[in-house]
Design an enzyme around this catalytic site. Structure first.
Site, PDB file in Angstrom:
ATOM      1  N   ASP A  34     -32.111  24.864   4.324  1.00 32.04           N
ATOM      2  CA  ASP A  34     -31.297  25.313   3.188  1.00 32.04           C
ATOM      3  C   ASP A  34     -31.552  26.780   3.421  1.00 32.04           C
ATOM      4  OD1 ASP A  34     -29.463  25.099   1.330  1.00 32.04           O
ATOM      5  OD2 ASP A  34     -31.009  24.855  -0.214  1.00 32.04           O
ATOM      6  N   HIS A  51     -24.219  29.681   9.142  1.00 33.71           N
ATOM      7  CA  HIS A  51     -24.502  28.477   9.780  1.00 33.71           C
ATOM      8  C   HIS A  51     -24.645  28.553  11.274  1.00 33.71           C
ATOM      9  CE1 HIS A  51     -23.649  26.313   6.121  1.00 33.71           C
ATOM     10  NE2 HIS A  51     -22.177  26.556   6.168  1.00 33.71           N
ATOM     11  N   LEU A 145     -40.530  15.398  22.791  1.00 36.88           N
ATOM     12  CA  LEU A 145     -40.427  15.462  21.342  1.00 36.88           C
ATOM     13  C   LEU A 145     -39.142  14.522  21.011  1.00 36.88           C
ATOM     14  CD1 LEU A 145     -40.303  17.085  18.625  1.00 36.88           C
ATOM     15  CD2 LEU A 145     -38.621  18.614  19.550  1.00 36.88           C
TER      16      LEU A 145
END
Ligand code: FPP
Length: 264
Positions: A34, A51, A145
């Site tokens: 956020d 963004h 991962l």
């Protein structure tokens, strides 16, 4: 980089991070990313610039998680509620998420990172979805991962969806209501087969969960930081991991049950 080399290089920036070598790192970290909009606003830029900058943080977090041998990293890239944002912002975000994954794909494969998607993908525009699906498909053999991208995701949607599917099985006669357990319920969530997050980090200064992994974070350690997502760097992430290694996770038990003192 190997885990030892990674910790050594972090230690050069902040010596106490060397202690990461001794602690038990989380298997699964989840992140609520956020603060992109505010990061851009502070610089007089359009929200989309935040963004775009945020994608660099995604790269950094993926890289460090992978280098430290963390098994799962789940990112809240776009919530069901985000569909209510202005159309142009939704279009930019969808385009950006697809593009970023496409551009990072060779590096993800080289680093053995497996992509998995979670969310109501039927709503995702074709251009972004095909790029995401391609990444999921091409990294399917990767064993390092696992990077779980939650897109068009909300926890209540996911829980209602699981309930619908279980009810369907009961209606068909292939499942008895008394056989529904916590385990079988979890197996119907979009995170089926993935262990629950050990640590949830939220950037951007708000203290809420925003409909993210409500079932899965029952026992997660929570960490909220004021840092805006585009400013979230490896050093701060490593510091949070170090703090995690020092927390005592009791899972409802007492400290004494976890490490009984030797009998005299
Ligand atoms: C929240 O910031 C952020 C988002 C809704 C989008 C996050 C998405 C990315 C960083 C791209 C992800 C890319 C990949 C490849 C996973 P906000 O806009 O709510 O910020 P604000 O609270 O300051 O307004």
């Amino acid at each position: 980089m190997t885990k030892a080399e990674t910790i050594e290089s972090l230690g050069r920036i902040r010596p106490e991070l060397l202690s990461l070598a001794e602690g038990k790192l989380p298997r699964h970290v989840a992140m609520i990313m956020d603060g992109n909009g505010r990061w851009a606003k502070l610089r007089g830029l359009p929200r989309s610039a935040g963004h775009y900058e945020g994608v660099k943080s995604v790269r950094r977090m993926t890289e460090l998680s992978s280098d430290l041998g963390i098994e799962y990293l789940t990112l809240y890239a776009f919530s069901t509620e985000n569909w209510h944002r202005p159309v142009e912002e939704v279009e930019i975000l969808m385009h950006l998420i697809g593009l970023a994954i496409e551009q990072e794909l060779p590096d993800l494969i080289r680093n053995n990172v497996k992509i998995r998607l979670a969310g109501d993908l039927d709503r995702v525009p074709e251009e972004a979805l095909s790029r995401l699906r391609k990444a999921e498909h091409e990294t399917d053999v990767c064993t390092g991962l696992t990077l779980i991208i939650c897109i068009s995701y909300s926890s209540r949607w996911e829980i209602a969806e699981a309930a619908r599917r279980l009810a369907g099985e009961v209606a068909k006669g292939s499942l008895r209501p008394e056989d529904i357990s916590e385990e079988s319920f979890a197996a119907h969530l979009s995170t089926a087969g993935i262990p629950d997050p050990d640590l949830l980090i939220r950037t951007g200064g708000d203290y809420r969960i925003s409909n993210f992994l409500l079932w899965q974070i029952a026992y997660a350690e929570l960490k909220f930081t004021d840092t805006l997502w585009p400013d979230f760097d490896k050093e701060e992430y490593a510091g949070i991991l170090l703090e995690y290694t020092r927390r005592e996770r009791r899972f409802g038990k007492t400290s004494e049950q976890l490490s009984p003192s030797p009998e005299i």
